[in-house]
Every structure is written in structure tokens, then in C-alpha cells.
Design a protein around this motif. Structure first.
Motif, PDB file in Angstrom:
ATOM      1  N   ALA A  40       0.932  -1.274   0.203  1.00  0.00           N
ATOM      2  CA  ALA A  40       0.036  -0.092  -0.246  1.00  0.00           C
ATOM      3  C   ALA A  40       0.514   1.540  -0.120  1.00  0.00           C
ATOM      4  N   ALA A  41       2.000   1.486   0.608  1.00  0.00           N
ATOM      5  CA  ALA A  41       3.166   2.896   0.766  1.00  0.00           C
ATOM      6  C   ALA A  41       3.148   2.659  -0.849  1.00  0.00           C
ATOM      7  N   ALA A  42       3.714   1.935  -1.107  1.00  0.00           N
ATOM      8  CA  ALA A  42       4.196   1.731  -3.038  1.00  0.00           C
ATOM      9  C   ALA A  42       3.418   2.369  -3.626  1.00  0.00           C
ATOM     10  N   VAL A  43       2.447   2.005  -3.648  1.00  0.00           N
ATOM     11  CA  VAL A  43       1.203   1.853  -4.573  1.00  0.00           C
ATOM     12  C   VAL A  43       0.967   3.697  -3.799  1.00  0.00           C
ATOM     13  N   GLY A  44       0.333   3.973  -3.513  1.00  0.00           N
ATOM     14  CA  GLY A  44      -0.021   5.080  -2.741  1.00  0.00           C
ATOM     15  C   GLY A  44      -1.037   5.052  -2.494  1.00  0.00           C
ATOM     16  N   ARG A  45      -2.348   3.901  -2.329  1.00  0.00           N
ATOM     17  CA  ARG A  45      -3.558   3.793  -1.746  1.00  0.00           C
ATOM     18  C   ARG A  45      -3.703   2.494  -0.997  1.00  0.00           C
ATOM     19  N   TRP A  46      -4.911   2.541  -0.316  1.00  0.00           N
ATOM     20  CA  TRP A  46      -4.826   1.255   0.718  1.00  0.00           C
ATOM     21  C   TRP A  46      -4.716  -0.203  -0.418  1.00  0.00           C
ATOM     22  N   VAL A  47      -4.037  -1.308   0.303  1.00  0.00           N
ATOM     23  CA  VAL A  47      -4.575  -1.924  -0.734  1.00  0.00           C
ATOM     24  C   VAL A  47      -5.202  -3.430   0.621  1.00  0.00           C
ATOM     25  N   PRO A 110       2.732 -10.370  -8.503  1.00  0.00           N
ATOM     26  CA  PRO A 110       2.572  -9.981 -10.375  1.00  0.00           C
ATOM     27  C   PRO A 110       2.804  -9.385 -10.917  1.00  0.00           C
ATOM     28  N   PRO A 111       3.424  -8.951 -12.053  1.00  0.00           N
ATOM     29  CA  PRO A 111       4.344  -8.126 -12.584  1.00  0.00           C
ATOM     30  C   PRO A 111       3.897  -7.029 -12.470  1.00  0.00           C
ATOM     31  N   GLU A 112       2.342  -7.030 -12.468  1.00  0.00           N
ATOM     32  CA  GLU A 112       1.847  -5.362 -12.447  1.00  0.00           C
ATOM     33  C   GLU A 112       1.638  -4.566 -11.405  1.00  0.00           C
ATOM     34  N   TRP A 113       2.759  -5.306  -9.967  1.00  0.00           N
ATOM     35  CA  TRP A 113       3.448  -4.213  -9.409  1.00  0.00           C
ATOM     36  C   TRP A 113       4.279  -3.381  -9.558  1.00  0.00           C
ATOM     37  N   GLU A 114       5.328  -4.435 -10.204  1.00  0.00           N
ATOM     38  CA  GLU A 114       7.184  -3.732 -10.765  1.00  0.00           C
ATOM     39  C   GLU A 114       6.593  -2.135 -10.275  1.00  0.00           C
ATOM     40  N   ALA A 115       5.747  -1.565 -11.464  1.00  0.00           N
ATOM     41  CA  ALA A 115       5.693   0.226 -11.274  1.00  0.00           C
ATOM     42  C   ALA A 115       5.749   0.720  -9.835  1.00  0.00           C
ATOM     43  N   ALA A 116       5.212   0.231  -9.045  1.00  0.00           N
ATOM     44  CA  ALA A 116       4.454   0.141  -7.510  1.00  0.00           C
ATOM     45  C   ALA A 116       6.246   0.496  -7.160  1.00  0.00           C
ATOM     46  N   PHE A 117       6.604  -0.351  -7.111  1.00  0.00           N
ATOM     47  CA  PHE A 117       8.188  -0.670  -6.539  1.00  0.00           C
ATOM     48  C   PHE A 117       9.401   0.651  -7.260  1.00  0.00           C
ATOM     49  N   LEU A 118       9.258   0.848  -8.553  1.00  0.00           N
ATOM     50  CA  LEU A 118      10.384   1.542  -9.170  1.00  0.00           C
ATOM     51  C   LEU A 118       9.918   3.209  -8.868  1.00  0.00           C
ATOM     52  N   ARG A 119       9.043   3.695  -8.035  1.00  0.00           N
ATOM     53  CA  ARG A 119       9.349   4.874  -7.810  1.00  0.00           C
ATOM     54  C   ARG A 119       7.585   4.970  -6.794  1.00  0.00           C
ATOM     55  N   PRO A 120       8.007   4.334  -4.946  1.00  0.00           N
ATOM     56  CA  PRO A 120       7.383   4.426  -4.239  1.00  0.00           C
ATOM     57  C   PRO A 120       6.321   5.494  -3.647  1.00  0.00           C
ATOM     58  N   ARG A 121       5.445   5.449  -3.614  1.00  0.00           N
ATOM     59  CA  ARG A 121       4.586   6.811  -3.000  1.00  0.00           C
ATOM     60  C   ARG A 121       5.038   7.109  -1.641  1.00  0.00           C
ATOM     61  N   GLN A 130      10.987   4.207  11.789  1.00  0.00           N
ATOM     62  CA  GLN A 130      12.482   4.561  12.481  1.00  0.00           C
ATOM     63  C   GLN A 130      12.836   3.446  11.210  1.00  0.00           C
ATOM     64  N   ASP A 131      12.210   2.286  10.482  1.00  0.00           N
ATOM     65  CA  ASP A 131      12.774   0.985   9.751  1.00  0.00           C
ATOM     66  C   ASP A 131      12.612   1.024   8.397  1.00  0.00           C
ATOM     67  N   VAL A 132      13.010   2.898   8.257  1.00  0.00           N
ATOM     68  CA  VAL A 132      12.504   2.386   6.788  1.00  0.00           C
ATOM     69  C   VAL A 132      13.641   1.927   6.221  1.00  0.00           C
ATOM     70  N   ALA A 133      13.011   0.918   4.545  1.00  0.00           N
ATOM     71  CA  ALA A 133      13.084   0.465   3.678  1.00  0.00           C
ATOM     72  C   ALA A 133      14.164   0.913   2.269  1.00  0.00           C
ATOM     73  N   THR A 134      14.949   0.180   1.493  1.00  0.00           N
ATOM     74  CA  THR A 134      15.010   0.978   0.325  1.00  0.00           C
ATOM     75  C   THR A 134      14.769  -0.690  -0.333  1.00  0.00           C
ATOM     76  N   VAL A 135      14.146  -0.077  -1.522  1.00  0.00           N
ATOM     77  CA  VAL A 135      14.688  -1.211  -3.114  1.00  0.00           C
ATOM     78  C   VAL A 135      15.995  -1.763  -3.296  1.00  0.00           C
ATOM     79  N   GLU A 136      16.627  -2.890  -2.396  1.00  0.00           N
ATOM     80  CA  GLU A 136      17.945  -2.936  -3.383  1.00  0.00           C
ATOM     81  C   GLU A 136      17.800  -3.512  -5.100  1.00  0.00           C
ATOM     82  N   SER A 137      16.624  -3.934  -5.487  1.00  0.00           N
ATOM     83  CA  SER A 137      16.806  -4.735  -6.421  1.00  0.00           C
ATOM     84  C   SER A 137      15.331  -4.757  -7.028  1.00  0.00           C
ATOM     85  N   LEU A 138      14.965  -4.815  -7.885  1.00  0.00           N
ATOM     86  CA  LEU A 138      13.825  -4.850  -8.589  1.00  0.00           C
ATOM     87  C   LEU A 138      14.017  -5.590  -9.834  1.00  0.00           C
TER      88      LEU A 138
END
Length: 235
Positions: A40-47, A110-121, A130-138
Motif C-alpha cells: 500500500a505504501a508503494a502504490v500510494g493507496r490502501w491495498v 504479479p508483474p503489474e506491481w513492478e511500477a509501484a516499487f520503481l517509484r514508491p509513493r 524509523q525502520d525505513v527500507a530501500t529497494v535494493e533490487s527489482l
């Protein structure tokens, strides 16, 4: 099957064990509700579980640590009133909290969620703010469906843990499946899972239609389909 593999890394993570207050233990693997929150945080809406056809994940870490944390408590007379700080000394509580050091969460979607993690909202959190994560690989990967495999750093439904054909070393815990997105969030369901700690070795699982294997690195993890989560969310 096609999938996107998202690897998240952070310095710390804390997945609170339900029911502990004075001393807060951390789960070594996040529950499903936390993973839906990350999506939900990645896509910017509740999931909700109905939005995700399936998901699979595993969590690893280097070690565990303990921290002292001050909690400031607020109260309000009713749902419409403004929260106010409780009178001293009840306004402040110091607790001991366990956390994971250098955690890594590998998430398959599923592949359609790739865009959400390319640029998390919004920031991707592995527990607390304080436990902030980064996308190391996609990466887009192919998944296979084995009938058996060694798993670790995962949660398993109780039916897989109790199956005598499996060899599972797990910590049993009642965990949340999902929450509503309303301001006053409502629990949609709880389920008993066996938690296989990545630092405690792997467990052998023999079953049909419950496992996926990453054809790139051979990792085997359980897959949670929308229909299974929805069934236990409403029953």
C-alpha cells in the motif's frame, strides 16, 4: 509463472509480537498484514487482499538487538474529541524492544506491481516509522511450482506445520491477515502460522499448490493466493 522480485533492505526492523506489552519481542518474519501495508505504501493507496492476486515472501537478517524506547501516551474522551497527552507520570513509559539488525525482505508479486516499487509513493517501512527500507533490487523472474522444498525465513499456515509428512521447526503464533484502511482500522482476520526463523535453519515442506521456486536463485517460499486470504478473512 511470471513475477516481479522486490528485495527490500534496512538497518533495522521490528515486527511486534501480538500480546506483549512490557517487553516487546519482534517476529523474525513479518505477518501478511505488514506486507499488505508495504504494498500500500508503494502504490500510494490502501491495498486489501482482494487487490493482490497472490504474494510470496521471505525475510532474513544478520542478528537481533535490544533497545530502550520511550512511549508517550495520549487519550481522548470519545472518537470525535482531540487526543491529549495523559497526565504525568502516565504520559511516558519506557519499554525494552527487540529488533532485527540488517534485515532483508524478498517479496514476489504479479508483474503489474513492478511500477509501484520503481517509484514508491510513501516510505517503505519494516515495522516502525524509523525502520525505513530501500529497494535494493527489482527484477522480473520466472517461478516454478515444486511439490517439495526447503524453506526458511517464512511463515507457514498451521495445516502445513501440523502435516506429519513435513519436517517443520517453527514458532506458532496467531497473526493478523489484513486490516481495513479506515481511520479506525479494523482487523479482517487472524490465523495461526508457524514462523520458520531464517537463523534457525530450514524446514522441509512436501505439499501441492503451496510452494513457488525462484528459477534464478532456487529460493523456495510459500505462496498466498487471494482466495485463501479472503476465505480466512471472513470466516
Amino acid at each position: 509463472m511470471d513475477a516481479v522480485r522486490v528485495v527490500l533492505r534496512a538497518y533495522t526492523a521490528s515486527f511486534r509480537v501480538p500480546g506483549f506489552y512490557g517487553y516487546q519481542l519482534t517476529l523474525p518474519v513479518p505477518p501478511l498484514a505488514t506486507v499488505y501495508g508495504i504494498i500500500a505504501a508503494a502504490v500510494g493507496r490502501w491495498v486489501s487482499p482482494s487487490d493482490v492476486e497472490w504474494l510470496a515472501y521471505a525475510c532474513d537478517y544478520q542478528s537481533k538487538g535490544k533497545d530502550l524506547e520511550a512511549i508517550y501516551q495520549f487519550e481522548r474522551k470519545d472518537e470525535k474529541s482531540v487526543p491529549v497527552l495523559k497526565p504525568y507520570p502516565k504520559s511516558r513509559t519506557v519499554i525494552e524492544r527487540e529488533f532485527l539488525f540488517m534485515p532483508s525482505l524478498t517479496l514476489y508479486l504479479p508483474p503489474e506491481w513492478e511500477a509501484a516499487f520503481l517509484r514508491p509513493r510513501y516510505p517503505l517501512l519494516l515495522g516502525r516509522s524509523q525502520d525505513v527500507a530501500t529497494v535494493e533490487s527489482l527484477k522480473l523472474v520466472k517461478l516454478e511450482f515444486p511439490d517439495e522444498g526447503q524453506v526458511k525465513g517464512v511463515i507457514l499456515p498451521i495445516e502445513l506445520v501440523s502435516d506429519q509428512g513435513n519436517r517443520v521447526k517453527a514458532w506458532l503464533q496467531n497473526l493478523p491477515l489484513a486490516l481495513t484502511g479506515e481511520p479506525y482500522r479494523r482487523l479482517l482476520g487472524m490465523r495461526i502460522f508457524g514462523i520458520v526463523d531464517a537463523q534457525g535453519g530450514s524446514s522441509l515442506i512436501r505439499t501441492r499448490n503451496w510452494l513457488i521456486r525462484d528459477s534464478n536463485d532456487g529460493r523456495v517460499v510459500p505462496i498466498y493466493r487471494r482466495e485463501w486470504v479472503a476465505w480466512y478473512s471472513i470466516h
